[in-house]
Design an enzyme around this catalytic site. Structure first.
Site, PDB file in Angstrom:
ATOM      1  N   LYS A 145       0.843  -1.190   0.000  1.00 19.62           N
ATOM      2  CA  LYS A 145       0.000   0.000   0.000  1.00 19.62           C
ATOM      3  C   LYS A 145       0.884   1.248   0.000  1.00 19.62           C
ATOM      4  CE  LYS A 145      -4.207  -1.899   0.699  1.00 19.62           C
ATOM      5  NZ  LYS A 145      -5.412  -1.628  -0.096  1.00 19.62           N
ATOM      6  N   LYS A 193     -13.412  -7.360  -7.180  1.00 22.04           N
ATOM      7  CA  LYS A 193     -13.805  -7.627  -5.798  1.00 22.04           C
ATOM      8  C   LYS A 193     -15.317  -7.846  -5.760  1.00 22.04           C
ATOM      9  CE  LYS A 193     -10.075  -4.785  -3.922  1.00 22.04           C
ATOM     10  NZ  LYS A 193      -9.707  -3.517  -3.252  1.00 22.04           N
TER      11      LYS A 193
END
Length: 364
Positions: free
Chosen positions: A164, A272
Site C-alpha cells: 500500500k 472484488k
C-alpha cells in the site's frame, strides 16, 4: 416448502492497525446471511455481506435495517432456488444498490444448491485438489513497521508482494521499495503497489516515473476514480502497468462495463465481488476484459473466511496464472475458523480442518 433468509452481525478485529490512504482500520463489521428451505432448516447456505467503510456504495448507517428489509421481502416471495432461476432472483428480487448484499445472497444460494457445506463452486479448489498463487500484502504504517512486514512475507515464501502506498511520505515509501530491490531483483520478487486513488492528477505521472525505477509489476488505482479522461491518458502514457480497482465500482450494465474499459484501456483490472455485486457481475467484467485483451485478477475486500472461501472457489473457475489478492484471512483475531490455509504464497483448502460457525448467532 420455500426459501427463508436470516442474518447476523459479527465484528472482525484486526491484529494490528491496518493503514490505507483512506485511514486506519482496527475493526470491520460483517453481516452473514443464512438461506435455507423452510422444510429443512438444518441444511443452509451461508453468505457474507461486508461493505467497506468509505468505499462501498452500500456503506451507509442504516445498512442493517436495509438488510433486514431485504430479508423480510425475500421471505414473503415463496421462492425456490434452482440453477436456472438464480440470476433471476439476483436481478429482480435484490436491490442492486446493495452490491455486498447481492454477493452475500448469491454465495448463500450457491452454497445451498451444493448441499449447504460451504461449497460455492464444486471445483478442484473446493475438493482440495488445487492451490492458488497469492500475493503477500504489506500495509501502510511507519517505515519500520512496513519493513518488518516485508521481511515476514519474504520469510514466509511469497514471491509476489503488494504494498500500500499514498499515506506516508512518498520518499519513505520509495525507500521501502528500494529495500526490497536491493535484496531481490524482479526475477526473484514481483512487486505490486496500490495507491487507492491517493495521487493527485498533477503529480501522478512524476510519481509513476519514480516508481517505475523499482521495476514494479503494476500500480492499482493511482488517481481517484471518476477521472476517466485523465485515467485514459495516463494508461496510454504510463511508464508502468496500471490496474483499475475503485474505478469499476457502481457500474452494473454489461455495455457500460465495455465502454469504460474500451475508453480507458488499462493494462489490468481488479475484481472484488463484494464491491461489484457478486460473481455474475465479475464474470461480465472478465468477459469484457478478455475481449479487449486486458489482464485481471481477483482480490478479497477484507471479508471473513466465509466470503474469502467463496471468492477463492470462484477464482478457481478460471485458469488465471497471476497471483491473486486472496491472503486477507490472516488479518483478524476472531476470524471464522475454516479449512483455508496459506503456505509459501499459496492458498488452499485443507479438508483436515473443519468449519466452526459457533460465533455466528442467527435468530430464526
Amino acid at each position: 416448502m420455500s426459501l427463508r433468509a436470516v442474518f447476523t452481525k459479527h465484528t472482525l478485529d484486526f491484529k494490528f492497525e491496518a493503514g490505507t490512504s483512506r485511514g486506519v482500520l482496527t475493526h470491520k463489521d460483517s453481516y452473514f446471511v443464512k438461506i435455507f428451505d423452510s422444510d429443512n432448516p438444518a441444511a443452509f447456505g451461508l453468505g457474507e455481506c461486508s461493505p467497506l467503510k468509505g468505499l462501498s456504495i452500500d456503506d451507509r448507517p442504516d445498512f442493517d435495517l436495509q438488510l433486514l428489509s431485504i430479508c423480510e421481502n425475500f421471505n414473503t416471495l415463496d421462492l425456490e432456488v434452482y440453477p436456472w432461476n438464480l440470476n433471476i432472483i439476483l436481478d429482480q428480487v435484490l436491490d442492486k444498490s446493495f452490491p455486498s448484499i447481492v454477493f452475500g445472497f448469491e454465495t448463500a444460494m450457491l452454497d445451498l444448491m451444493n448441499g449447504g457445506k460451504r461449497v460455492v463452486f464444486n471445483n478442484g479448489f473446493a475438493k482440495a485438489d488445487r492451490t492458488i498463487n497469492i500475493n503477500g500484502l504489506v500495509w501502510m504504517g511507519n517505515k519500520d513497521f512496513m519493513l518488518k512486514q516485508i521481511d515476514e512475507k519474504l520469510e514466509a515464501g511469497y514471491n509476489t508482494i503488494k504494498m500500500k502506498v499514498g499515506a506516508i511520505d512518498f520518499n519513505k515509501e520509495c525507500d521501502v521499495l528500494a529495500y526490497i530491490r536491493d535484496r531481490y531483483d524482479d526475477s526473484k520478487i514481483t512487486l505490486r503497489v496500490d495507491a487507492n486513488g491517493a495521487f493527485s492528477v498533477h503529480e501522478v505521472l512524476d510519481k509513476l516515473q519514480r516508481l517505475a525505477e523499482f521495476k514494479l509489476h503494476s500500480i492499482e488505482q493511482p488517481i481517484r476514480q471518476g477521472n476517466e479522461d485523465v485515467m485514459a491518458e495516463l494508461c496510454q502514457n504510463t511508464p508502468l502497468p496500471i490496474a483499475l480497482d475503485e474505478e469499476l465500482i457502481g457500474i452494473r450494465e454489461y455495455t457500460d462495463k465495455y465502454k469504460l474499459l474500451k475508453k480507458i484501456m488499462p493494462q489490468y483490472i481488479i475484481l472484488k465481488p463484494t464491491l461489484l455485486g457478486g460473481f455474475q457481475q465479475c464474470r461480465e467484467w472478465i468477459e469484457n476484459a478478455n475481449r479487449l485483451k486486458i489482464g485481471w485478477w481477483m482480490t478479497s475486500a477484507l471479508e471473513s473466511n466465509i466470503g474469502l472461501n467463496a471468492i477463492t472457489q470462484f477464482t478457481a473457475e478460471f485458469n488465471n496464472p497471476l497471483p491473486q489478492g486472496l491472503g486477507t484471512g490472516q488479518l483478524y483475531h476472531n476470524n471464522i475458523t475454516s479449512p483455508l490455509e496459506i503456505n509459501h504464497g499459496k492458498i488452499f483448502h485443507n479438508p483436515v480442518n473443519n468449519w466452526d460457525l459457533d460465533v455466528l448467532e442467527f435468530l430464526v
